[in-house]
Design a protein around this motif. Structure first.
Motif, PDB file in Angstrom:
ATOM      1  N   ASP A  88       0.812  -1.213   0.000  1.00 16.42           N
ATOM      2  CA  ASP A  88       0.000   0.000   0.000  1.00 16.42           C
ATOM      3  C   ASP A  88       0.847   1.267   0.000  1.00 16.42           C
ATOM      4  O   ASP A  88       1.433   1.597  -1.013  1.00 16.42           O
ATOM      5  CB  ASP A  88      -1.007  -0.021   1.153  1.00 16.42           C
ATOM      6  N   LYS A  89       0.983   1.959   1.104  1.00 16.81           N
ATOM      7  CA  LYS A  89       1.652   3.262   1.161  1.00 16.81           C
ATOM      8  C   LYS A  89       2.864   3.243   2.086  1.00 16.81           C
ATOM      9  O   LYS A  89       2.942   2.434   3.012  1.00 16.81           O
ATOM     10  CB  LYS A  89       0.686   4.356   1.654  1.00 16.81           C
ATOM     11  N   VAL A  90       3.793   4.171   1.833  1.00 18.37           N
ATOM     12  CA  VAL A  90       4.936   4.424   2.705  1.00 18.37           C
ATOM     13  C   VAL A  90       4.791   5.861   3.176  1.00 18.37           C
ATOM     14  O   VAL A  90       4.545   6.768   2.373  1.00 18.37           O
ATOM     15  CB  VAL A  90       6.273   4.241   1.950  1.00 18.37           C
ATOM     16  N   TYR A  91       4.912   6.089   4.471  1.00 17.45           N
ATOM     17  CA  TYR A  91       4.714   7.417   5.057  1.00 17.45           C
ATOM     18  C   TYR A  91       6.061   8.025   5.413  1.00 17.45           C
ATOM     19  O   TYR A  91       6.832   7.431   6.165  1.00 17.45           O
ATOM     20  CB  TYR A  91       3.812   7.319   6.289  1.00 17.45           C
ATOM     21  N   LEU A  92       6.337   9.211   4.850  1.00 19.95           N
ATOM     22  CA  LEU A  92       7.566   9.945   5.150  1.00 19.95           C
ATOM     23  C   LEU A  92       7.212  11.077   6.094  1.00 19.95           C
ATOM     24  O   LEU A  92       6.544  12.042   5.714  1.00 19.95           O
ATOM     25  CB  LEU A  92       8.199  10.499   3.872  1.00 19.95           C
ATOM     26  N   TYR A  93       7.635  10.942   7.327  1.00 14.54           N
ATOM     27  CA  TYR A  93       7.380  11.936   8.363  1.00 14.54           C
ATOM     28  C   TYR A  93       8.483  12.986   8.261  1.00 14.54           C
ATOM     29  O   TYR A  93       9.610  12.760   8.677  1.00 14.54           O
ATOM     30  CB  TYR A  93       7.345  11.253   9.723  1.00 14.54           C
ATOM     31  N   SER A  94       8.150  14.134   7.673  1.00 11.44           N
ATOM     32  CA  SER A  94       9.159  15.150   7.377  1.00 11.44           C
ATOM     33  C   SER A  94       9.460  16.071   8.548  1.00 11.44           C
ATOM     34  O   SER A  94      10.499  16.723   8.564  1.00 11.44           O
ATOM     35  CB  SER A  94       8.718  15.982   6.179  1.00 11.44           C
ATOM     36  N   SER A  95       8.583  16.170   9.512  1.00 10.20           N
ATOM     37  CA  SER A  95       8.735  16.977  10.722  1.00 10.20           C
ATOM     38  C   SER A  95       9.297  18.374  10.473  1.00 10.20           C
ATOM     39  O   SER A  95      10.155  18.856  11.193  1.00 10.20           O
ATOM     40  CB  SER A  95       9.581  16.234  11.773  1.00 10.20           C
TER      41      SER A  95
ATOM     42  N   THR B 215      11.077   8.302   9.199  1.00  6.38           N
ATOM     43  CA  THR B 215      11.269   9.600   9.832  1.00  6.38           C
ATOM     44  C   THR B 215      12.508  10.251   9.241  1.00  6.38           C
ATOM     45  O   THR B 215      13.583   9.643   9.210  1.00  6.38           O
ATOM     46  CB  THR B 215      11.427   9.457  11.357  1.00  6.38           C
ATOM     47  N   LEU B 216      12.337  11.479   8.776  1.00  4.01           N
ATOM     48  CA  LEU B 216      13.423  12.241   8.169  1.00  4.01           C
ATOM     49  C   LEU B 216      14.173  13.013   9.245  1.00  4.01           C
ATOM     50  O   LEU B 216      13.578  13.804   9.977  1.00  4.01           O
ATOM     51  CB  LEU B 216      12.850  13.195   7.116  1.00  4.01           C
TER      52      LEU B 216
ATOM     53  N   SER C  38      15.139   7.171   9.099  1.00  2.00           N
ATOM     54  CA  SER C  38      14.909   6.052  10.009  1.00  2.00           C
ATOM     55  C   SER C  38      13.676   5.290   9.522  1.00  2.00           C
ATOM     56  O   SER C  38      12.569   5.821   9.525  1.00  2.00           O
ATOM     57  CB  SER C  38      14.689   6.570  11.431  1.00  2.00           C
ATOM     58  N   VAL C  39      13.888   4.048   9.094  1.00  2.21           N
ATOM     59  CA  VAL C  39      12.817   3.216   8.548  1.00  2.21           C
ATOM     60  C   VAL C  39      12.253   2.361   9.673  1.00  2.21           C
ATOM     61  O   VAL C  39      12.999   1.659  10.364  1.00  2.21           O
ATOM     62  CB  VAL C  39      13.340   2.326   7.406  1.00  2.21           C
ATOM     63  N   ALA C  40      10.930   2.426   9.861  1.00  2.07           N
ATOM     64  CA  ALA C  40      10.272   1.675  10.928  1.00  2.07           C
ATOM     65  C   ALA C  40       8.957   1.087  10.422  1.00  2.07           C
ATOM     66  O   ALA C  40       8.380   1.576   9.456  1.00  2.07           O
ATOM     67  CB  ALA C  40      10.012   2.589  12.125  1.00  2.07           C
ATOM     68  N   LYS C  41       8.508   0.045  11.103  1.00  5.08           N
ATOM     69  CA  LYS C  41       7.208  -0.560  10.782  1.00  5.08           C
ATOM     70  C   LYS C  41       6.267  -0.300  11.954  1.00  5.08           C
ATOM     71  O   LYS C  41       6.589  -0.616  13.095  1.00  5.08           O
ATOM     72  CB  LYS C  41       7.337  -2.055  10.540  1.00  5.08           C
ATOM     73  N   VAL C  42       5.113   0.274  11.649  1.00  3.32           N
ATOM     74  CA  VAL C  42       4.134   0.627  12.681  1.00  3.32           C
ATOM     75  C   VAL C  42       3.488  -0.652  13.203  1.00  3.32           C
ATOM     76  O   VAL C  42       2.841  -1.385  12.472  1.00  3.32           O
ATOM     77  CB  VAL C  42       3.066   1.604  12.127  1.00  3.32           C
TER      78      VAL C  42
ATOM     79  N   PHE D  38      15.906  -0.127  10.074  1.00  5.54           N
ATOM     80  CA  PHE D  38      17.261   0.249   9.683  1.00  5.54           C
ATOM     81  C   PHE D  38      17.283   1.738   9.346  1.00  5.54           C
ATOM     82  O   PHE D  38      16.243   2.387   9.266  1.00  5.54           O
ATOM     83  CB  PHE D  38      17.791  -0.598   8.514  1.00  5.54           C
ATOM     84  N   ASN D  39      18.495   2.277   9.152  1.00  3.32           N
ATOM     85  CA  ASN D  39      18.673   3.672   8.755  1.00  3.32           C
ATOM     86  C   ASN D  39      19.243   3.749   7.344  1.00  3.32           C
ATOM     87  O   ASN D  39      19.932   2.830   6.905  1.00  3.32           O
ATOM     88  CB  ASN D  39      19.646   4.390   9.690  1.00  3.32           C
ATOM     89  N   ILE D  40      18.955   4.864   6.676  1.00  2.00           N
ATOM     90  CA  ILE D  40      19.510   5.147   5.356  1.00  2.00           C
ATOM     91  C   ILE D  40      20.208   6.503   5.461  1.00  2.00           C
ATOM     92  O   ILE D  40      19.578   7.502   5.815  1.00  2.00           O
ATOM     93  CB  ILE D  40      18.398   5.230   4.288  1.00  2.00           C
ATOM     94  N   ASP D  41      21.502   6.531   5.160  1.00  2.00           N
ATOM     95  CA  ASP D  41      22.225   7.807   5.165  1.00  2.00           C
ATOM     96  C   ASP D  41      21.806   8.638   3.948  1.00  2.00           C
ATOM     97  O   ASP D  41      21.617   8.105   2.855  1.00  2.00           O
ATOM     98  CB  ASP D  41      23.733   7.567   5.103  1.00  2.00           C
TER      99      ASP D  41
END
Length: 86
Positions: A9-16, A57-58, A64-68, A82-85
């Protein structure tokens, strides 16, 4: 070697509140990790993210990649995968 983000379905990018240039760079990185931009939803606050979704989360230097796992009374429990630089 890059880690592919597995999602349905969707991927949520929390830009804060991060700058647009950083959000654009994040989108490029997410494409490299297997996310289709049509599946990406940029959010300003972590609300209304369904359980089982991937939320990213940006931060200024990484994603920072997480699963709800659980959403309860406005709180989200999402263990980091995991994290992505960037």
């Amino acid at each position: 070697m890059s880690s592919k983000i597995e999602y349905t379905d969707k991927v949520y990018l929390y830009s804060s509140g991060m700058p647009a240039e950083l959000i654009d760079r994040s989108k490029e990185k997410l494409i490299e990790h297997g996310v289709d931009l049509k599946d990406l939803v940029v959010i300003e606050s972590p609300e209304n993210v369904p359980e089982g979704s991937i939320m990213i989360t940006l931060w200024p230097h990484y994603l920072s990649v997480a699963k709800v796992k659980r959403v309860r009374e406005g709180s989200i429990y999402a263990p980091q995968l995991f994290n992505i630089d960037i």
